[in-house]
Scaffold this active site. Sequence first.
Site, PDB file in Angstrom:
ATOM      1  CE  LYS A 128      -1.108   9.263  -6.056  1.00  0.00           C
ATOM      2  NZ  LYS A 128       0.313   9.518  -5.912  1.00  0.00           N
TER       3      LYS A 128
HETATM    4  C1  LIG Z   1       1.410  10.500  -5.592  1.00  0.00           C
HETATM    5  C2  LIG Z   1       2.272  11.128  -6.618  1.00  0.00           C
HETATM    6  C3  LIG Z   1       3.662  11.201  -6.491  1.00  0.00           C
HETATM    7  C4  LIG Z   1       4.402  10.867  -5.239  1.00  0.00           C
HETATM    8  O1  LIG Z   1       4.142   9.645  -4.713  1.00  0.00           O
HETATM    9  P1  LIG Z   1       4.427   9.343  -3.166  1.00  0.00           P
HETATM   10  O2  LIG Z   1       4.313   7.862  -3.098  1.00  0.00           O
HETATM   11  O3  LIG Z   1       3.364  10.050  -2.383  1.00  0.00           O
HETATM   12  O4  LIG Z   1       5.786   9.837  -2.844  1.00  0.00           O
HETATM   13  C5  LIG Z   1       4.382  11.708  -7.558  1.00  0.00           C
HETATM   14  N1  LIG Z   1       3.787  12.129  -8.674  1.00  0.00           N
HETATM   15  C6  LIG Z   1       2.452  12.102  -8.820  1.00  0.00           C
HETATM   16  C7  LIG Z   1       1.851  12.591 -10.091  1.00  0.00           C
HETATM   17  C8  LIG Z   1       1.654  11.617  -7.791  1.00  0.00           C
HETATM   18  O5  LIG Z   1       0.317  11.627  -7.920  1.00  0.00           O
END
Ligand SMILES: *Cc1c(COP(=O)(O)O)cnc(C)c1O
Length: 398
Positions: A197
């Site tokens: 991210k």
């Molecule tokens: C990455 C992601 C999550 C979950 O995040 P984590 O930090 O991996 O638990 C939830 N929703 C979306 C759309 C994501 O891309």
Amino acid sequence: MAKPQLAIDGGTPVRTRLLPYGRQTIEDDDIAAVTETLRSDWLTTGPKVCEFERALAAVAGTSHAVAVSTGTAALHAAMYALGVGPGDEVVVTTMTFAASANCAAFLGAKPVFVDVEPDTLLIDPKQVEAHITPRTKAVIAVDYAGHPCDYDALEAIAVARGLPLVDDACHAIGGSYRGKPIGSLALLNAFSFHPVKHVATGEGGAVTTSDAELARRMRLFRNHGITTDFRERAVQGAFAYEMVDLGYNYRLSDIQCALGITQLAKLQASVARRQAIARQYDKAFRENPAVKPLAVRSDVSHAYHLYAVQLDLDALTADRATVFRALRAEGIGVNVHYMPVHLHPFYQNKFGTARGLCPVAEAAYDRLLSLPMFPAMTDADVADVVEAVGKVCKAYRR
Ligand SMILES: *Cc1c(COP(=O)(O)O)cnc(C)c1O
């Protein structure tokens, strides 16, 4: 003209080292900040948590940020704060990562999957409206790929029904809709700080809100349901604490928040680089009829967590799986985001969802590919992706 020999058929690959689809950028200032925290008195729930939360609330243009251990924990905390429970329904897009829906299931509620708009793959407000029932407790939108949803339309539906709107903004930090930053567009806005991210803390997440009571509930939830944290008790010279509800240990550490602070300071520059890469891709694919980038609305600033395209399978002799393997063989780390959540065996088995429920998302899934997109990509890396996509499309041209 002769068709090129693909790496998958024994030809020379465009790249010898695989270019990943996403990757964190960690620089000296990030490392220095973590090192400094490691030498400090606080490894967890110290001053860096508050500092990170303040910085995040500022970026999100809102008053409260509650840092938690993952993006999944952030969504879980949001559902808890809203009082979601057994017998409730939560309307959610199917074109997303499973955690967007799992958060409702964690609390015994039923995720109700809705379809997307064909050109953006964002939740379709008309579908949201059609799936609201007396049991609906919340609506979760996802800014798929980093493109903000149509919040004016979604908010109008939510307000008319008295329903809270949640933004799973895990793809979209740094983006905006009609001039308003992501993080301020829904009642609760969830972020992830996973390394793929925009802002990386290893694992990490947060929820932003303008509602002080919801923020208080989420702080309780992340700390076992206990009313004060260790630091508050130290300040008060008190030993007693009370657990008033069943919470979890979903805290984000000071070490991670130190990294989050330096990462967040570079968000604007990293989103700008992602947008520049997207413009290069857009331009290159205008001349490739087999590759259709997703539409971008004129009233948003797209944060480009992903650069997703839909293949025109009528223009190709190969299916998506074959194109995927061919691009991987060329050294391009393509990916697929996502298999619609309602097609996962868990949801089919436990909630009776099935193919046919969300036809637009299902059709898109057969054609989707995510191309590499991260700020440290060089222009030469982008050119390699364009070359490989062109080579593979030419080889499989109908
Ligand atoms: C990455 C992601 C999550 C979950 O995040 P984590 O930090 O991996 O638990 C939830 N929703 C979306 C759309 C994501 O891309």
